[in-house]
Motif scaffolding. Structure first.
Motif, PDB file in Angstrom:
ATOM      1  N   PRO A 192      -9.397  18.307   1.435  1.00 27.85           N
ATOM      2  CA  PRO A 192      -8.616  16.802   0.654  1.00 27.85           C
ATOM      3  C   PRO A 192      -9.511  15.878   1.446  1.00 27.85           C
ATOM      4  O   PRO A 192      -9.347  14.829   0.914  1.00 27.85           O
ATOM      5  N   GLU A 201     -10.681  15.015  -6.139  1.00 24.13           N
ATOM      6  CA  GLU A 201      -8.779  13.475  -6.391  1.00 24.13           C
ATOM      7  C   GLU A 201      -9.887  13.521  -7.853  1.00 24.13           C
ATOM      8  O   GLU A 201      -8.315  12.392  -8.458  1.00 24.13           O
ATOM      9  N   HIS A 265      -3.277  20.518 -11.999  1.00 22.57           N
ATOM     10  CA  HIS A 265      -4.167  19.261 -10.870  1.00 22.57           C
ATOM     11  C   HIS A 265      -2.703  18.337 -10.231  1.00 22.57           C
ATOM     12  O   HIS A 265      -3.224  18.508  -8.828  1.00 22.57           O
ATOM     13  N   PRO A 266      -2.144  17.780 -10.865  1.00 22.28           N
ATOM     14  CA  PRO A 266      -1.537  16.676 -10.062  1.00 22.28           C
ATOM     15  C   PRO A 266      -0.271  17.889  -9.457  1.00 22.28           C
ATOM     16  O   PRO A 266       0.509  17.040  -8.506  1.00 22.28           O
ATOM     17  N   TYR A 269      -1.668  18.443  -5.818  1.00 24.94           N
ATOM     18  CA  TYR A 269      -1.732  17.787  -5.318  1.00 24.94           C
ATOM     19  C   TYR A 269      -0.813  17.677  -4.109  1.00 24.94           C
ATOM     20  O   TYR A 269      -1.810  17.920  -3.053  1.00 24.94           O
ATOM     21  N   HIS A 273      -2.873  19.020  -0.488  1.00 22.86           N
ATOM     22  CA  HIS A 273      -2.941  17.672   0.348  1.00 22.86           C
ATOM     23  C   HIS A 273      -1.543  17.732   2.163  1.00 22.86           C
ATOM     24  O   HIS A 273      -1.855  17.326   3.146  1.00 22.86           O
TER      25      HIS A 273
END
Length: 580
Positions: A192, A201, A265-266, A269, A273
């Motif tokens: 990431p 990303e 995906h969001p 995140y 990370h």
């Protein structure tokens, strides 16, 4: 000694005033100081001392300042290094490693899998209605209803226990493909926070791209083998290929995967990370706990099977259970004919009756000719048998539940054993007959409504003579088994008479261990288990006297009945003669 690295030299070329040359070395610099010394002058000696003192002081001050500067630089560098180390350690704690990131993606995909059919349903409706003007016109004003149905009806049902168990192989397949694809992109991107993390990303690549790949590869290549392995069903690979050959099936699957990937995906995140202040294992533990609850941790979890087609192995004891009076505890309890032991309270027997009745109804409601349906003790086999392969019973006969007794046979066995238990209870608790009678009456009241008849539990107070005979028989039986037990003939001659009398009064009673069908059901075994020991001669003599009194009373009663019958016969005969 002026200082480290200093040299003191006397010049011999000057007779009147020798010179003192002082050389000081500090680092790479060298300084020289020259001054005259007069041997006879105090003033010169004093000045010399002052000069030497001032120079030494200046050198010491300069050296100390340099040392402090060096220490400050060293401490600053050390603090910076420590800070970098702490920052790196915290980053390692917050951001999961590669395998942890793959596990997060795989687990989240498996959690979301039950929602995929709902997304596919919405896409299919859009796919059909949008290109067709008539269909679009028909759906005007109905999109809210459709969305409400999908959200509040279809989606909760997809996450119910039985459906999630059915979807589990698909969830495993999706998780494998999604985790593999993400791991590949992660390695290529360098993680990431790597230099090439643009792929990670970008939602269109890591989100929709991975989702679309899962939507294509998993149904076409992975679902079938995983189902065959998980469910032990042959031919699932060919069936999935046939299903995916249906028009629009692959398109709907790919589109569903892409939309799901964009949504996930969001959501993934920050866990991928790393979240400041939270260890990376916390999100992974949350995903794992949710997976366990959704697919396994609920009571209704399990493959959907017809009611009555499956009996859990832990419930087999309940299916073959009856009510008995436990002479050890003095209570009516559930007794399992399968394990030959008491297994709990009365409620367990009632629960077992319900399970057995459902299985009997399922077995007898066969629509396959004259053959009854088969009940299994394995949910997976019951699912396969009812929805895929009827030959499952032939291939797995050890999992077929074929010995579900009828209600009538269980009731007859219960009545017989209750009478035996009651007879034992009267010997063990002579002063507590009312409590025993109440418990037995309660058990008799719990018969099934469709087989209720006249009470099968006799009045204990009316069985005094039988109890006297039973006590004498058991005393003689115990005494005969003693190592030095040699009974007089007057006792041994009574044994056949006692057995005949008891069995005539209570035909279903089980007297001896050798007569048992269920372990420990006989009067002899129960008395032995309860440590009933009365083997004194006085006891035998007293019991024998009571038995003789019973015989006398029985003879008197028989004689009265015989006389009454004779008088009735004579009166009838006389009436007939007079009538002629």
């Amino acid at each position: 000694m002026i200082g480290s690295g200093s040299k003191l030299m006397l010049s011999a070329n000057c007779r009147r005033a020798p010179l003192v040359v002082l050389q000081c070395r500090r680092g790479h610099r060298q300084s020289s100081y020259t001054f005259p010394i007069r041997q006879s002058s105090r003033r010169y000696r004093k000045n010399t001392n002052i000069i030497l003192h001032n120079h030494t002081k200046r050198w010491a001050t300069t050296s100390s300042s340099s040392s402090h500067a060096n220490n400050s630089q060293s401490q600053s560098a050390s603090a910076s290094s420590t800070s970098d180390s702490i920052t790196s350690t915290n980053s390692n704690l917050h951001q999961p490693p590669l395998l942890g990131r793959i596990a997060l993606v795989s687990g989240t995909t498996a959690l979301a899998t039950p929602a995929f059919p709902a997304l596919g349903f919405l896409y299919a409706v859009l796919r059909i209605t949008v290109p067709d003007a008539n269909a679009r016109k028909l759906m005007e004003g109905r999109w809210g209803t459709l969305l409400s149905f999908t959200t509040w009806t279809l989606l909760p049902n997809l996450y119910s226990g039985a459906v999630t168990s059915l979807i589990l192989p698909c969830a495993i397949s999706n998780a494998l493909v999604a985790g593999g694809m993400y791991g590949l992109i992660d390695v290529v991107s360098g993680g990431p926070k790597g230099d090439n993390n643009t792929l990670l990303e970008t939602p269109w690549i890591t989100g929709a791209g991975i989702g679309a790949t899962v939507g294509y590869i998993a149904p076409n290549q992975v679902y079938g083998p995983v189902m065959e392995y998980a469910w032990q069903i042959e031919g699932m690979t060919q069936s999935m290929k046939y299903l995916m050959s249906v028009p629009f099936a692959t398109e709907v699957s790919i589109a569903t995967g892409a939309v799901a990937g964009m949504i996930l995906h969001p959501l993934l995140y920050y866990p991928i990370h790393g979240i400041n202040g939270i260890h990376w294992g916390v999100p992974l533990a949350a995903v794992t706990s949710a997976l366990y609850f959704i697919y396994y941790g609920r009571d209704e979890s399990g493959l959907p099977v017809p009611e009555g087609s499956y009996v859990a192995r832990s419930d087999l004891e309940l299916v073959e259970s009856i009510l008995r009076y436990n002479n050890t505890s003095g209570q009516i309890e559930t007794y399992s004919l399968k394990s030959d032991q008491f297994i709990g309270s009365v409620e367990k027997c009632l629960q077992g009756r319900e399970i057995a009745e459902l299985s009997r109804s399922y077995s007898n409601s066969s629509s396959w000719g004259n053959n009854n349906k088969v009940v299994f003790d394995d949910r997976l086999l019951a699912f396969v048998y009812n929805y895929w392969d009827v030959k499952t019973a032939t291939r797995y006969p050890e999992h077929v539940v074929s010995n579900i007794p009828s209600k009538s046979s269980l009731q007859l066995k219960q009545d017989s054993m209750l009478l035996t238990d009651a007879s034992v209870a009267t010997l063990l608790r002579k002063n507590d007959l009312e409590a025993i009678q109440t418990a037995l009456d309660d058990a008799d009241d719990k018969k099934s409504s469709d087989i209720k008849q006249q009470s099968s539990v006799a009045d204990l107070k009316s069985q005094t003579e039988v109890n006297i005979a039973l006590e004498l028989l058991m005393l003689i039986r115990q005494a005969s088994k003693e190592e030095d037990g040699v009974l007089p003939k007057q006792y041994t001659d009574e044994i056949p008479k006692l057995e005949k009398y008891i069995r005539r009064k209570i035909p279903t009673i089980v007297l001896y261990t050798n007569d048992e069908e269920c372990k420990g059901e006989s009067v002899e075994s129960q008395l032995r288990n309860c440590d009933w020991k009365r083997r004194r001669k006085e006891d035998l003599s007293s019991a024998l006297e009571q038995w003789h009194h019973v015989q006398e009373e029985s003879y008197k009663s028989w004689r009265k009945k015989a006389l009454l019958a004779s008088s009735v016969v004579l009166s009838i005969g006389c009436s007939l003669l007079l009538s002629r």
